[in-house]
Design an enzyme around this catalytic site. Structure first.
Site, mmCIF file in Angstrom:
data_model
loop_
_atom_site.group_PDB
_atom_site.id
_atom_site.type_symbol
_atom_site.label_atom_id
_atom_site.label_comp_id
_atom_site.label_asym_id
_atom_site.label_seq_id
_atom_site.Cartn_x
_atom_site.Cartn_y
_atom_site.Cartn_z
ATOM 1 N N CYS A 30 0.834 -1.210 0.000
ATOM 2 C CA CYS A 30 0.000 0.000 0.000
ATOM 3 C C CYS A 30 0.868 1.259 0.000
ATOM 4 O O CYS A 30 1.530 1.557 0.992
ATOM 5 C CB CYS A 30 -0.905 -0.050 1.234
ATOM 6 S SG CYS A 30 -1.744 1.485 1.625
ATOM 7 N N CYS A 33 0.060 3.897 2.626
ATOM 8 C CA CYS A 33 0.526 3.409 3.933
ATOM 9 C C CYS A 33 1.998 3.763 4.130
ATOM 10 O O CYS A 33 2.401 4.194 5.212
ATOM 11 C CB CYS A 33 0.344 1.895 4.034
ATOM 12 S SG CYS A 33 -1.358 1.329 3.913
#
Length: 106
Positions: A30, A33
């Site tokens: 991600c 993230c």
């Protein structure tokens, strides 16, 4: 303080914590993230002693993402007294996350 949390230690580290815990549900793949990782590290330093930043890898966390209805990541859930008291989905600036935690301190 910043800690990695798994299904095995989630209760002890998050639900039973004497201070609020901001839990970052994330994954290795991600990109947003990865973008907020340094922000969370700074936050952990700024909040030392008042709150804890915990990271939960959704790919290895068993039923935790489902239990807390995580459908998009990064998902940041603030736990206080074993309950979710606030949440934010998506990357966010440090100031926004700091305010999210500070309003639940004390």
């Amino acid at each position: 303080m910043e800690i990695d949390v798994t299904a095995e230690n989630f209760n002890a580290e998050v639900l039973e914590s004497p201070v609020p815990v901001l839990v970052d549900f994330w994954a290795e793949w991600c990109m947003p993230c990865k973008m907020i990782e340094p922000v969370l590290a700074e936050l952990a330093s700024d909040l030392e002693g008042d709150a804890v930043i915990a990271r939960v890898n959704v790919d290895t966390a068993g039923d935790l993402p489902g239990r807390y209805e995580i459908v998009s990541i990064p998902a940041l859930l603030l736990f206080k007294g074993g309950e979710v008291v606030d949440r934010h989905v998506g990357a966010a600036p440090k100031e926004l996350l700091l305010e999210l935690v500070k309003k639940h301190l004390g």
